[in-house]
Design a protein around this motif. Structure first.
Motif, PDB file in Angstrom:
ATOM      1  N   TRP A  84      36.082 -24.529 -12.163  1.00 46.34           N
ATOM      2  CA  TRP A  84      34.709 -24.717 -12.634  1.00 46.34           C
ATOM      3  C   TRP A  84      34.693 -25.717 -13.792  1.00 46.34           C
ATOM      4  N   ARG A  85      35.580 -25.527 -14.726  1.00 43.79           N
ATOM      5  CA  ARG A  85      35.598 -26.361 -15.934  1.00 43.79           C
ATOM      6  C   ARG A  85      36.031 -27.791 -15.664  1.00 43.79           C
ATOM      7  N   THR A  86      36.729 -28.018 -14.561  1.00 48.88           N
ATOM      8  CA  THR A  86      37.138 -29.386 -14.201  1.00 48.88           C
ATOM      9  C   THR A  86      36.238 -29.978 -13.119  1.00 48.88           C
ATOM     10  N   ARG A  87      35.086 -29.320 -12.888  1.00 48.43           N
ATOM     11  CA  ARG A  87      34.072 -29.786 -11.947  1.00 48.43           C
ATOM     12  C   ARG A  87      34.547 -29.764 -10.493  1.00 48.43           C
ATOM     13  N   GLU A  88      35.521 -28.963 -10.188  1.00 52.86           N
ATOM     14  CA  GLU A  88      35.980 -28.787  -8.807  1.00 52.86           C
ATOM     15  C   GLU A  88      35.225 -27.578  -8.228  1.00 52.86           C
ATOM     16  N   PHE A  89      33.948 -27.778  -7.951  1.00 53.10           N
ATOM     17  CA  PHE A  89      33.062 -26.663  -7.636  1.00 53.10           C
ATOM     18  C   PHE A  89      33.363 -25.996  -6.301  1.00 53.10           C
ATOM     19  N   ALA A  90      33.790 -26.750  -5.303  1.00 53.65           N
ATOM     20  CA  ALA A  90      34.132 -26.140  -4.012  1.00 53.65           C
ATOM     21  C   ALA A  90      35.342 -25.225  -4.174  1.00 53.65           C
ATOM     22  N   LYS A  91      36.349 -25.687  -4.905  1.00 56.71           N
ATOM     23  CA  LYS A  91      37.531 -24.852  -5.160  1.00 56.71           C
ATOM     24  C   LYS A  91      37.156 -23.636  -6.000  1.00 56.71           C
ATOM     25  N   ALA A  92      36.280 -23.840  -6.965  1.00 52.70           N
ATOM     26  CA  ALA A  92      35.831 -22.727  -7.803  1.00 52.70           C
ATOM     27  C   ALA A  92      35.113 -21.685  -6.955  1.00 52.70           C
ATOM     28  N   ALA A  93      34.224 -22.137  -6.074  1.00 53.60           N
ATOM     29  CA  ALA A  93      33.487 -21.209  -5.214  1.00 53.60           C
ATOM     30  C   ALA A  93      34.448 -20.399  -4.354  1.00 53.60           C
ATOM     31  N   ASP A  94      35.459 -21.054  -3.798  1.00 53.10           N
ATOM     32  CA  ASP A  94      36.452 -20.351  -2.974  1.00 53.10           C
ATOM     33  C   ASP A  94      37.218 -19.315  -3.785  1.00 53.10           C
ATOM     34  N   ALA A  95      37.628 -19.684  -4.988  1.00 48.60           N
ATOM     35  CA  ALA A  95      38.396 -18.753  -5.832  1.00 48.60           C
ATOM     36  C   ALA A  95      37.539 -17.545  -6.223  1.00 48.60           C
ATOM     37  N   PHE A  96      36.324 -17.791  -6.655  1.00 46.87           N
ATOM     38  CA  PHE A  96      35.442 -16.686  -7.045  1.00 46.87           C
ATOM     39  C   PHE A  96      35.068 -15.818  -5.840  1.00 46.87           C
ATOM     40  N   ALA A  97      34.923 -16.440  -4.672  1.00 48.56           N
ATOM     41  CA  ALA A  97      34.535 -15.699  -3.474  1.00 48.56           C
ATOM     42  C   ALA A  97      35.577 -14.658  -3.076  1.00 48.56           C
ATOM     43  N   LYS A  98      36.826 -14.862  -3.456  1.00 48.26           N
ATOM     44  CA  LYS A  98      37.896 -13.917  -3.108  1.00 48.26           C
ATOM     45  C   LYS A  98      37.580 -12.503  -3.597  1.00 48.26           C
ATOM     46  N   MET A  99      36.897 -12.394  -4.731  1.00 45.32           N
ATOM     47  CA  MET A  99      36.644 -11.081  -5.319  1.00 45.32           C
ATOM     48  C   MET A  99      35.152 -10.783  -5.479  1.00 45.32           C
ATOM     49  N   ALA A 100      34.307 -11.644  -4.930  1.00 42.74           N
ATOM     50  CA  ALA A 100      32.863 -11.519  -5.141  1.00 42.74           C
ATOM     51  C   ALA A 100      32.275 -10.210  -4.609  1.00 42.74           C
ATOM     52  N   LYS A 101      32.867  -9.635  -3.581  1.00 44.10           N
ATOM     53  CA  LYS A 101      32.315  -8.396  -3.025  1.00 44.10           C
ATOM     54  C   LYS A 101      32.502  -7.206  -3.956  1.00 44.10           C
ATOM     55  N   THR A 102      33.516  -7.256  -4.794  1.00 43.07           N
ATOM     56  CA  THR A 102      33.796  -6.115  -5.667  1.00 43.07           C
ATOM     57  C   THR A 102      33.595  -6.412  -7.147  1.00 43.07           C
ATOM     58  N   ASP A 103      33.375  -7.673  -7.486  1.00 38.18           N
ATOM     59  CA  ASP A 103      33.269  -8.057  -8.898  1.00 38.18           C
ATOM     60  C   ASP A 103      31.986  -8.865  -9.123  1.00 38.18           C
TER      61      ASP A 103
END
Length: 134
Positions: A84-103
């Motif tokens: 997110w901080r390096t503006r790699e938003f697609a990678k950020a979305a993928d990383a956050f999506a890994k735990m989005a259902k529980t967090d």
């Protein structure tokens, strides 16, 4: 009670609703606890009544007692926050999506990152979330 510390504490208490967390602390509070807790950084935020950004953290557990699930969430979240901080938003979305259902915090950031993947922010964008109100 009145002071900058009280004002910030009040704003952070309210910010918990936004991130879906129960406890949030500023970087200075986290530092004062020493090595007592395991933490995850949530975000850099700007609260009403304060000009500079604050890095905010969530305590996960007493140091050394974190569960495997807490560590998994914290690792995926840290990866997403770095992207997110390096503006790699697609990678950020993928990383956050890994735990989005529980967090809830991961779900929030996954949504924000997907929006920026489609509509990138201006070149002068900084990775600081400005929170309005308490």
């Amino acid at each position: 009670v009145m002071s900058d510390t009280v004002n910030v504490a009040s704003r952070l208490e309210g910010a918990n609703k936004y991130y879906g967390t129960a406890i949030m602390a500023s970087e200075s509070t986290m530092a004062q606890t020493g090595d007592t807790f395991a933490w995850r950084e949530l975000d850099a935020i700007r609260v009403q009544g304060r000009g500079e950004a604050l890095r905010v953290f969530e305590p996960l557990a007493e140091k050394g007692t974190e569960s495997a699930e807490q560590m998994k969430v914290a690792t995926a979240y840290a990866e997403g926050l770095a992207c997110w901080r390096t503006r790699e938003f697609a990678k950020a979305a993928d990383a956050f999506a890994k735990m989005a259902k529980t967090d809830p915090a991961s779900a929030l950031f996954a949504k924000r990152a997907r929006v920026f993947t489609v509509n990138p922010p201006s070149p002068d964008w900084t990775p600081v979330n400005t929170l309005e109100g308490k």
